[in-house]
Design an enzyme around this catalytic site. Structure first.
Site, PDB file in Angstrom:
ATOM      1  N   GLN A 154      37.222  47.337  46.256  1.00 21.86           N
ATOM      2  CA  GLN A 154      37.779  46.023  46.573  1.00 21.86           C
ATOM      3  C   GLN A 154      38.283  46.049  48.015  1.00 21.86           C
ATOM      4  OE1 GLN A 154      41.613  44.681  44.932  1.00 21.86           O
ATOM      5  NE2 GLN A 154      40.566  42.831  44.213  1.00 21.86           N
ATOM      6  N   SER A 206      38.942  47.242  36.505  1.00 21.56           N
ATOM      7  CA  SER A 206      39.536  46.318  37.470  1.00 21.56           C
ATOM      8  C   SER A 206      40.247  47.129  38.562  1.00 21.56           C
ATOM      9  CB  SER A 206      40.560  45.449  36.718  1.00 21.56           C
ATOM     10  OG  SER A 206      40.850  44.278  37.421  1.00 21.56           O
ATOM     11  N   ARG A 235      37.076  38.105  44.145  1.00 20.36           N
ATOM     12  CA  ARG A 235      38.171  37.864  43.191  1.00 20.36           C
ATOM     13  C   ARG A 235      39.021  36.706  43.674  1.00 20.36           C
ATOM     14  NH1 ARG A 235      42.145  41.953  39.901  1.00 20.36           N
ATOM     15  NH2 ARG A 235      40.390  41.771  38.476  1.00 20.36           N
ATOM     16  N   CYS A 279      45.797  49.346  42.511  1.00 20.90           N
ATOM     17  CA  CYS A 279      46.467  50.111  43.559  1.00 20.90           C
ATOM     18  C   CYS A 279      47.187  51.307  42.968  1.00 20.90           C
ATOM     19  CB  CYS A 279      47.510  49.245  44.259  1.00 20.90           C
ATOM     20  SG  CYS A 279      46.795  48.086  45.407  1.00 20.90           S
ATOM     21  N   GLY A 327      42.178  46.633  33.160  1.00 17.62           N
ATOM     22  CA  GLY A 327      43.008  47.475  34.010  1.00 17.62           C
ATOM     23  C   GLY A 327      43.837  48.426  33.176  1.00 17.62           C
ATOM     24  N   ARG A 328      44.902  47.875  32.618  1.00 17.08           N
ATOM     25  CA  ARG A 328      45.845  48.739  31.926  1.00 17.08           C
ATOM     26  C   ARG A 328      45.258  49.428  30.702  1.00 17.08           C
ATOM     27  NH1 ARG A 328      50.244  44.085  32.254  1.00 17.08           N
ATOM     28  NH2 ARG A 328      48.259  42.959  32.056  1.00 17.08           N
ATOM     29  N   TYR A 366      47.285  37.487  48.515  1.00 15.35           N
ATOM     30  CA  TYR A 366      47.005  38.252  49.727  1.00 15.35           C
ATOM     31  C   TYR A 366      46.286  37.360  50.747  1.00 15.35           C
ATOM     32  CZ  TYR A 366      48.860  41.986  46.930  1.00 15.35           C
ATOM     33  OH  TYR A 366      49.718  42.731  46.166  1.00 15.35           O
TER      34      TYR A 366
HETATM   35  C1  LIG Z   1      48.804  49.507  38.510  1.00 19.06           C
HETATM   36  C2  LIG Z   1      48.095  48.230  38.830  1.00 19.06           C
HETATM   37  C3  LIG Z   1      47.585  48.031  40.119  1.00 19.06           C
HETATM   38  C4  LIG Z   1      46.873  46.863  40.423  1.00 19.06           C
HETATM   39  N1  LIG Z   1      46.297  46.732  41.663  1.00 19.06           N
HETATM   40  C5  LIG Z   1      45.424  45.714  41.895  1.00 19.06           C
HETATM   41  C6  LIG Z   1      44.604  45.689  43.047  1.00 19.06           C
HETATM   42  O1  LIG Z   1      44.581  46.626  43.855  1.00 19.06           O
HETATM   43  N2  LIG Z   1      43.790  44.619  43.232  1.00 19.06           N
HETATM   44  C7  LIG Z   1      43.733  43.596  42.317  1.00 19.06           C
HETATM   45  O2  LIG Z   1      42.987  42.634  42.533  1.00 19.06           O
HETATM   46  N3  LIG Z   1      44.464  43.622  41.194  1.00 19.06           N
HETATM   47  C8  LIG Z   1      45.277  44.667  40.945  1.00 19.06           C
HETATM   48  N4  LIG Z   1      45.944  44.745  39.754  1.00 19.06           N
HETATM   49  C9  LIG Z   1      45.640  43.741  38.720  1.00 19.06           C
HETATM   50  C10 LIG Z   1      44.507  44.264  37.822  1.00 19.06           C
HETATM   51  O3  LIG Z   1      43.299  44.437  38.531  1.00 19.06           O
HETATM   52  C11 LIG Z   1      44.261  43.293  36.650  1.00 19.06           C
HETATM   53  O4  LIG Z   1      43.773  42.084  37.170  1.00 19.06           O
HETATM   54  C12 LIG Z   1      45.539  43.043  35.850  1.00 19.06           C
HETATM   55  O5  LIG Z   1      46.216  44.253  35.578  1.00 19.06           O
HETATM   56  C13 LIG Z   1      45.236  42.344  34.532  1.00 19.06           C
HETATM   57  O6  LIG Z   1      44.334  43.093  33.757  1.00 19.06           O
HETATM   58  P1  LIG Z   1      44.830  44.068  32.547  1.00 19.06           P
HETATM   59  O7  LIG Z   1      45.664  43.221  31.626  1.00 19.06           O
HETATM   60  O8  LIG Z   1      43.536  44.541  31.908  1.00 19.06           O
HETATM   61  O9  LIG Z   1      45.609  45.181  33.143  1.00 19.06           O
HETATM   62  C14 LIG Z   1      46.693  45.870  39.435  1.00 19.06           C
HETATM   63  C15 LIG Z   1      47.237  46.064  38.163  1.00 19.06           C
HETATM   64  C16 LIG Z   1      47.907  47.231  37.848  1.00 19.06           C
HETATM   65  C17 LIG Z   1      48.413  47.425  36.446  1.00 19.06           C
END
Ligand SMILES: Cc1cc2nc3c(=O)[nH]c(=O)nc-3n(C[C@H](O)[C@H](O)[C@H](O)COP(=O)(O)O)c2cc1C
Length: 353
Positions: A94, A15, A224, A18, A317-318, A176
């Site tokens: 993205q 995912s 998204r 940033c 993501g995480r 956004y």
């Molecule tokens: C450090 C960090 C940066 C993120 N930056 C973005 C981003 O640039 N664009 C976006 O759509 N979501 C962003 N997210 C959200 C993640 O893409 C994801 O949807 C969210 O963390 C939930 O998934 P997870 O539980 O697997 O981490 C970010 C999340 C984290 C932790």
């Protein structure tokens, strides 16, 4: 997983996240981005989607965000994409515009809220002059500004293709700019871009059409959405379903279903897989392939989502930040033979059972 002319080796993708790690030259990737994104490809991800990458300088969330508004930025992405490809993964980006949530301090900064203009920040834009709590009041975009945003998304998509990306994702979530247009809470316009659902969705749909024209017929385009604002009178899952249908008609191939981000105080019932039902609803009712995302970190949970058709792809993501080898470890846990561990590490196979 095949979308248009792209076939991806598995359905566990990274995912966008940033990193707020641009250093000297605005929007230009650095060695941090190479190592960060490259590690996930090496660890077995199907596709690696780079963070929200601004299509205009004023579309950045923070001054340290990546951009694709010039060729220097596109050129700096090339070695990153080449490395991702060398590891057998697909590379995505993205494309984003932060709108009224732009010009902010990076998340770990001791300062919060808007970066002042005389300290490297900028005046933000939005559908209407309505501030996100704690941030500066944006300027409402006029017709020329809207046309400029559409052109910038298309130009950035063209640069993404030239740089070698295999897919692009349009960021219409998390409060956004494109989400600000979709939600009646942030869009108070009375012209063709505000009011009815058709009007609130117009900018997003024009962006998708412009990107499809720019990238040609072969490249997958993802969108998204935040499925809901999680408050009464906000953006809803039913609207997400309808706009997903229209997005597919304009050439979008997969809807990535997140939630929230446009209302600071919204009560969100966060828990394992809490957004998966939204991805399932869009998949079933709009008939569009979807990605599920949000607190999916267990291999069996991820497997169940794609194996039972709750979604077509799992984005994590995480879980990747904690362990870039998450897919290889998941394959081992599920008893699968993943043949894409790095040969350099053959003496310590990650997939060893
Ligand atoms: C450090 C960090 C940066 C993120 N930056 C973005 C981003 O640039 N664009 C976006 O759509 N979501 C962003 N997210 C959200 C993640 O893409 C994801 O949807 C969210 O963390 C939930 O998934 P997870 O539980 O697997 O981490 C970010 C999340 C984290 C932790």
């Amino acid at each position: 997983m095949t979308l248009r002319s792209l076939t991806v080796r598995n359905r566990l993708w990274v995912s966008p996240m940033c990193q707020y790690s641009v250093e000297r030259r605005d929007g230009v990737p650095t060695p941090w981005h190479l190592v960060h994104l490259g590690s996930f490809a090496r660890g077995g991800a199907g596709a690696v989607i780079a963070e929200a990458t601004a299509v205009l300088p004023e579309g950045r969330i923070s001054p340290q965000d990546l951009g694709l508004w010039n060729d220097e930025q596109a050129d700096a992405f090339r070695p990153i994409i080449e490395f991702i490809h060398s590891q057998g993964a697909a590379a995505g980006v993205q494309l984003a515009h932060a709108g009224r949530k732009g010009s902010t301090f990076r998340t770990w900064s001791p300062d919060q809220g808007s970066v002042p203009v005389d300290a490297g920040g900028w005046e933000t834009v939005a559908p209407s002059a309505v501030a996100f709590p704690g941030y500066a009041t944006p300027q409402a975009l006029d017709d020329a500004g809207i046309a400029g945003v559409i052109r910038a998304f298309a130009d950035a998509a063209r640069r993404a293709v030239t740089a070698g990306f295999d897919l692009v994702e349009v960021h219409a979530a998390h409060g956004y700019l494109l989400h600000q247009f979709l939600s009646p809470l942030s869009n108070h316009r009375e012209d063709a871009y505000g009011g009815s659902l058709e009007n609130r969705a117009r900018l997003l749909l024009e962006v998708i059409s412009a990107i499809r024209d720019a990238v040609g017929p072969g490249l997958p385009v993802l969108v998204r959405f935040s499925a809901t604002d999680w408050v009464p009178d906000g953006w809803t899952i039913d609207e997400t379903v309808q706009v997903s249908r229209w997005a597919a008609d304009r050439g979008a191939d997969l809807v990535d279903v997140s939630s929230g981000g446009n209302v600071a105080s919204a009560p969100i019932p966060v828990g394992p897989g809490y957004q998966v039902p939204f991805a399932t609803q869009v998949r079933e009712q709009a008939g569009v392939p979807t990605a599920a995302v949000g607190m999916i970190s267990d291999p069996f949970q991820a497997e169940q989502i794609v194996a039972t058709g709750l979604a077509d792809v799992v984005l994590a993501g995480r879980a990747f930040l904690r362990d870039p080898n998450f897919p290889l470890r998941a394959a081992a846990a599920l008893g699968l033979d993943a043949d894409f561990g790095p040969q350099q590490y053959h003496r310590a196979p990650i997939t060893a059972r």
